[in-house]
Design an enzyme around this catalytic site. Structure first.
Site, mmCIF file in Angstrom:
data_model
loop_
_atom_site.group_PDB
_atom_site.id
_atom_site.type_symbol
_atom_site.label_atom_id
_atom_site.label_comp_id
_atom_site.label_asym_id
_atom_site.label_seq_id
_atom_site.Cartn_x
_atom_site.Cartn_y
_atom_site.Cartn_z
ATOM 1 C CB CYS A 327 -1.356 0.018 0.886
ATOM 2 S SG CYS A 327 -0.108 -0.081 2.833
ATOM 3 C CG HIS A 744 -4.217 0.179 4.602
ATOM 4 N ND1 HIS A 744 -3.435 -0.752 3.880
ATOM 5 C CD2 HIS A 744 -4.725 0.707 4.671
ATOM 6 C CE1 HIS A 744 -3.876 -0.034 2.806
ATOM 7 N NE2 HIS A 744 -5.261 -0.017 2.883
#
Length: 791
Positions: A327, A744
């Site tokens: 990510c 994340h």
């Protein structure tokens, strides 16, 4: 009419080390899942699309490879037992929160595509214009079998990434085990220091069983294995629940503080009465827990009243699938391709792909492929693998493009980005800037990183004689410290900080300890940084960290960024005072005296003395926290452990003989021979350091002329020094998690939605692309990186 090319003797199946591109086209994201499938060259195993772009035909026209294997793949049908299936449940594929299986050389699953797909193949010949060449002719059968049985490019690169990540160390290779007479009756079912019966680690040196740390995946642990390692100096331990019959397991070296492998694990376990036969893995591995933990950091995908955020489709609204801890890459590339420079440089829909024998290994090709995938809109559509619920407004999200070739190419040879671990998005941005700048740029096309470059003027003034010195550095980003002011009587809560205050601190005067070469005064200097020029695109990294038990820990400090454009004019450097006296132009002090207090603090954290000296010298020799931040940002510098050298003479150094192969290697990256020689001379012949030298010395003219370097960096000062200097926030990269190496990342980008003139904030959460106006104020305040555009 029989094909005259099918019996060619040069047709051979792929070897073990050859890449087979049978998933998606090397020039675009069309794949074997499209209606017309993918054409894999039977000569070199390049994958080319067979649709309207027909990159497979272009491959034949360029290289004369006549035969190709067309592969078309479709998911096997599954029986739907109930009409009330959830909208987002895929027909076949695992949910996003299931981490990928840990791969090792000994434990590669023998999974076949036939279990999940219907696959149809045919052989085509371009010069004969035949679409269904007989598959039994000559060497064709063995070549087809080799292609279909070969590990795909993405899987091969993933295996290499895991193998690079998990390696033995001297402590596992030279492990000495103590004698144990009662190993057969030893209790290994419980921690020796508490009553925990899970997350247990066996010391391979003495057989002690201790529980692990508790921060991974929510598993319990009191760190007794770590305590044992600290008290006994025993370094190597194995996680008991991770041992498999195939001989794989989690091995951790506390001395290296890294996960390792143990080539003699079977023998080392047998020493303590543990035998591989019949062993069954009962707990998740460290990497599985890290991936799962990172994927659990979900950003809200619903509105305040519980409605699902609406997916957005169209050009510029294409998501990127998560390849496992990728990510950080997705968020950075989405922001970069939202800028005019990167769009104009790499999105060339009417241009032919670059002429290249190995397009998957060519950065120009892969950046164009990524630009086309993100910006064309060809792939921005609801995922057909998901079942839509009748009579509901909800629409499935995208499947997302898998940037496999780009990820492994951009990370090639890099100690961190070549692995499958989560990485720092800001460090990755700088790596992309460097790789893009060092790549060749065709005539007429400017390096897009030039839009991010500007100059910072450093002013030093002696507190004794008041004489000054100016130094100008070229940068492509700024990193600002966010002051931490805790709210009284509110645990873990911090006061909001305006971004303008962070910029004020960045450009404020600060004391530094240096001896004056003019008056020999040791009272020190005042140092101030100002923008000499400002870029077209400005990247600001907000540092929110503090030391907790000598470990940098992320702080949740809100930063207030206004919606209206920010005026950077007040941060521009002013005209120099004609009456001020300059310090004499002498070399820097050849002896650097590190601040003893700051030096002791850095040494107590475990940093080597050489690194501490470099960090203090680079950050003003006062602030141990600033030096620590510098160290974390320069851990990968190839010369980080070389002694600090201040000042250097260049007289006569140009005559030093340099390795011609290194000069040629730099020449392939667009650096002329004279500049390459000078860079190698200044960096002791180290190619990597020489690359950095070239771009940190853009004004060094070694040719005597004013020609533009082949690297696409125009001569002269980058950026603007004119007013007004107003900058509008255009995109941000946000992060959830306690560390930038875990958690994340997502991107929020301000752009026009299809059919609308006004700008809206859109969230790019891997493959999910949704309109997200509700939470943007909160996300702006916690962003890790801010991208501003000059207006």
């Amino acid at each position: 009419m029989a094909c005259v090319h099918s019996g060619a003797l040069e047709l051979k199946p792929p070897g073990p080390s050859q890449a087979v591109y049978r998933e998606d086209c090397t020039q675009c994201f069309d794949s074997i899942d499209d209606d017309l499938g993918l054409n894999v060259c039977l000569h070199c195993f390049n994958g080319g699309c067979a649709g309207d772009r027909n990159h497979a035909l272009l491959h034949y026209q360029r290289f004369g490879h006549s035969l190709a294997l067309n592969i078309r793949r479709s998911p096997k049908k599954v029986q739907v037992l109930t009409p009330n299936l959830l909208l987002r449940r895929p027909l076949i594929f695992p949910q996003r929160d299931e981490p990928p299986s840990k791969i090792s050389k000994l434990a590669i699953a023998a999974e076949t595509e036939e279990d999940r797909y219907d696959i149809v193949t045919s052989v085509i010949c371009y010069p004969c214009a035949q679409q269904n060449v007989e598959k039994t002719t000559g060497n064709i059968p063995v070549v087809i079998d080799g292609i279909m049985a070969a590990m795909t490019y993405s899987k091969k690169e993933e295996v290499k990434a895991w193998e690079q990540e998990f390696i033995p160390c001297e402590h596992t290779l030279c492990l000495v085990q103590k004698d144990c007479e009662n190993s057969q009756t030893k209790d290994i079912s419980q921690c020796s220091s508490c009553d925990l019966r899970e997350n247990l680690w066996l010391c391979l040196e003495c057989g002690n069983v201790g529980c692990g740390r508790s921060q991974f995946g929510g598993s319990k642990g009191n760190s007794h294995a770590l305590s044992h390692a600290d008290s006994s100096s025993h370094g190597v331990a194995v996680k008991l629940g991770s041992i498999t019959a195939e001989g794989t397991a989690d091995i951790y070296c506390y001395t290296c503080n890294e996960e390792r492998t143990d080539p003699e694990l079977a023998n080392h376990l047998a020493h303590w009465g543990i035998y591989l036969a019949g062993r069954e893995k009962t707990e998740k591995s460290l990497m599985e827990m890290q991936v799962e933990h990172n994927l659990q950091w979900e950003f809200s995908m619903t509105t305040e009243d519980g409605r699902e955020l609406a997916p957005v489709f169209g050009p510029g609204f294409t998501g990127l699938a998560n390849l496992g801890n990728s990510c950080y890459l997705s968020s950075v590339m989405q922001c970069l391709f939202s800028t005019a420079g990167f769009r104009g440089r790499y999105y060339l829909p009417s241009a032919e792909p670059p002429l290249c024998q190995t397009p998957a290994q060519d950065l120009e090709t892969q950046l164009r492929k990524l630009a086309d995938g993100l910006l064309s809109g060809r792939y921005s559509r609801p995922d057909s693998r998901f079942i839509a619920v009748p009579d509901t407004p909800e629409v499935p999200h995208q499947k997302g493009l898998a940037p496999t070739m780009f990820k492994y190419l951009i990370g090639q040879g890099h100690e961190e980005f070549a692995t499958m671990r989560q990485q720092d998005a800001f460090e990755f941005l700088l790596h992309v800037f460097k790789s893009t700048s060092l790549s060749k740029h065709p005539e007429g096309r400017i390096n897009p990183v030039q839009d991010f470059r500007f100059e910072v003027e450093q002013r030093l003034q002696c507190l004794g004689c008041r004489k000054v010195r100016y130094k100008v550095d070229e940068q492509d980003n700024i990193s600002v410290a966010v002051p931490a002011r805790r709210v009284p009587e509110a645990d873990g809560t911090f006061e909001s900080v305006a971004l303008s205050e962070c910029l004020d601190i960045f450009t404020a005067e600060e004391p530094v300890e240096l001896s004056c070469p003019a008056c020999d005064n040791r009272d020190g200097f005042l140092k101030r940084a100002s923008f000499k020029t400002l870029p077209r695109e400005l990247v600001v990294n907000a540092r929110r960290f503090e030391l907790v038990n000598w470990v940098p820990t992320k702080l949740d400090i809100p930063v207030v960024v206004p919606d209206e454009p920010l005026d950077f004019g007040r941060y521009l450097a002013t005209e120099h005072d004609a009456g001020e006296e300059l310090l004499p132009e002498v070399e820097e002090m050849t002896v650097f005296e590190a601040n003893p207090v700051a030096m002791d603090q850095l040494l107590s954290m475990g940093f080597p003395a050489v690194r501490c000296e470099k960090a203090l010298h680079a950050t003003g020799n006062m602030d141990p926290e600033a030096a620590m931040n510098w160290l974390f940002a320069h851990m990968e510098d190839p010369d980080i452990d070389k002694p600090l050298v201040l000042g250097s003479t260049t007289g006569g150094s140009e005559s030093v003989e340099q390795d011609e192969s290194k000069i040629a290697q730099l020449g392939e990256m667009g650096i002329e021979a004279a500049r390459a020689r000078r860079a190698l001379t200044a960096t002791d012949g180290d190619v990597n350091r020489a690359l950095d030298w070239v771009f940190s010395h853009p004004d060094d003219d070694v040719t005597g002329g004013d020609s533009t370097a082949d690297t696409g960096v125009p001569q002269g000062s980058p950026g603007y020094d004119t007013l007004p200097a107003r900058y509008q926030l255009k995109s941000i990269v946000c992060h959830k998690g306690t560390s930038v190496h875990a958690g994340h990342y997502v991107a929020f980008i301000r752009k026009s939605l299809p059919g609308q003139d006004n700008l809206s904030w859109v969230m790019f959460n891997d493959e999910k692309v949704v309109q997200s106006e509700e939470e943007i104020e909160r996300m702006k305040s916690t962003a890790y990186m801010y991208f501003f555009s000059r207006v």
